[in-house]
Design a protein around this motif. Structure first.
Motif, short mmCIF file in Angstrom:
data_model
loop_
_atom_site.label_atom_id
_atom_site.label_comp_id
_atom_site.label_asym_id
_atom_site.label_seq_id
_atom_site.Cartn_x
_atom_site.Cartn_y
_atom_site.Cartn_z
N LYS A 74 -10.26 -23.26 71.89
CA LYS A 74 -9.40 -24.44 71.79
C LYS A 74 -10.20 -25.74 71.87
N SER A 113 -4.63 -32.31 66.95
CA SER A 113 -4.91 -32.11 68.38
C SER A 113 -5.74 -33.26 68.91
N TYR A 164 4.27 -32.66 71.29
CA TYR A 164 3.00 -32.02 71.58
C TYR A 164 3.11 -30.99 72.71
N GLN A 170 -1.76 -30.55 71.61
CA GLN A 170 -1.69 -30.00 70.25
C GLN A 170 -0.27 -30.18 69.71
#
Length: 398
Positions: free
Chosen positions: A266, A280, A295, A329
């Protein structure tokens, strides 16, 4: 999602097919799967397949341009970095949610990346088992292998990656308390396919830089480790006693090097751009006017969906001290696209699995893992209260 195939499957589905699949798993591996298996595979049409590979190819191209040494220094504490040669990432998993594009079409949206192994041999078994026990699956026009692989060449490909030039007796699959892991069925599948032992990290013997394990009362040298230990889990266990640490200087080949777990994950999502990659931001760098309701808040280093907050607020963010270890994200809308023989349709998350090809000097796709859910989060560890959900595999239209 190929309505005629789905409708025919659902119309002709029999519970006995599913029961035979489950019995086959138990007979083959000595126990049932610890996670729920869906009653159905997923059938992916050629249009969606092209979108998925467009996204995958775009991601791979961008990965080739990232300075992973900088990523390593930025995100991995010095105390956790392994001194072993990093080499290339042996594995890559690319997770997509299958989403509604707002125009009535299905498109992939990137959820996560992992340079870490997953259920390579169990998925191979599962694909065959579906074909074996479900006569209603079309066999001619669909496939679940990629890169022109077949039943035999797939096993050879993954075997070469894991064993390298070592003998099976000198290669181990290392996990932490493997008999307790929900993914343990893949450990037994790997042992069955490769002839290597599944060894708990606590049982490894370290003598200087040499590593050993005990088999049938005999001390065997370890030359290569197929590592399934997730560092996040390791660090959470207090008073754990092991003679080996993942960051030790030892004479062993890693498959894959422990640091890749951090470097392709990530933590690089904010660096990637593509129409199928949701925007992101690192939590310590996000725009002040960002609409947080759109988000999801994710910790960079966690597994099995732990620590995800679907409804972040500025108050919640204010309580986080290490903001550099989180991302925001953009949310995606998983489409309830799989018609089921129940009141609700199922949503799909597709994991595309890659291995390193030495001859090509790049990662290549080999198989897929598919997860289905009717809830907000898709996580097979918690999918137990419904049907036509859980772990599965996708058959791609040729």
């Amino acid at each position: 999602m190929i309505p005629n195939v789905r409708n025919a499957f659902n119309k002709n589905f029999k519970q006995e097919y599913y029961q035979k699949l489950q019995l086959d798993i138990e007979d083959t591996f000595g126990e049932p799967s610890a996670f729920r298996i869906s009653e159905t595979p997923v059938f992916i049409d050629a249009t969606l397949k092209n979108k998925i590979f467009d996204a995958c190819n775009g991601i791979l191209e961008q990965l080739s341009e990232i300075d992973f040494n900088k990523i390593r220094q930025k995100f991995i504490p010095k105390s956790l970095q392994s001194p072993s040669p990093i080499g290339n990432p042996h594995f890559l998993a690319i997770d997509f949610g299958l989403c509604d594009d707002g125009k009535g079409n299905i498109e992939p949206q990137l959820i996560e990346l992992q340079a870490f192994p997953t259920l390579f041999f169990y998925q191979h078994f599962l694909g065959k088992a579906f074909l074996k026990h479900y006569p209603i699956i079309p066999k001619e026009d669909f496939y679940y292998f990629f890169s022109n692989l077949n039943d035999k060449t797939y096993v050879d490909e993954v075997k070469n990656v894991i064993l390298g030039n070592q003998k099976p007796e000198n290669v181990i699959l290392m996990e932490l308390f493997p008999e307790k892991q929900k993914t343990r069925i893949d450990f037994w599948a790997t042992k069955k396919a490769l002839g290597i032992e599944v060894v708990c990290m606590t049982q490894i013997i370290k003598e200087g830089k040499k590593l050993f394990y005990i088999k049938d009362g005999v001390k065997k040298p370890i030359h290569r480790i197929y590592n399934r230990v997730i560092l996040d889990e390791l660090l959470q266990i207090k008073n754990l006693k092991t003679s080996l640490n993942l960051n030790d200087a030892v004479d062993v080949e890693w498959v894959t090097h422990p640091d890749w777990f951090f470097m392709i994950s990530k933590c690089i999502l904010p660096l990637l751009e593509h129409k199928y990659i949701p925007k992101s931001y690192y939590l310590n760098e996000y725009p002040s006017d960002l609409d947080l309701s759109n988000y999801v808040l994710k910790p960079l280093f966690s597994f099995a969906g732990k620590g995800i907050n679907l409804y972040p607020t500025k108050d919640i963010i204010a309580t986080i001290q290490d903001k550099e270890n989180y991302i925001l994200q953009k949310k995606v809308a998983y489409a309830p696209l799989i018609k089921t023989n129940t009141a609700k349709n199922s949503k799909v998350e597709l994991r595309m699995l890659y291995v390193w090809d030495n001859s090509l000097q790049k990662l290549k796709p080999v198989i897929n893992l598919t997860r289905m859910s009717k809830g907000e989060l898709i996580n097979v560890s918690y999918l137990t209260q419904d049907t036509w959900i859980g772990s599965s595999i996708s058959f791609f239209e040729k």
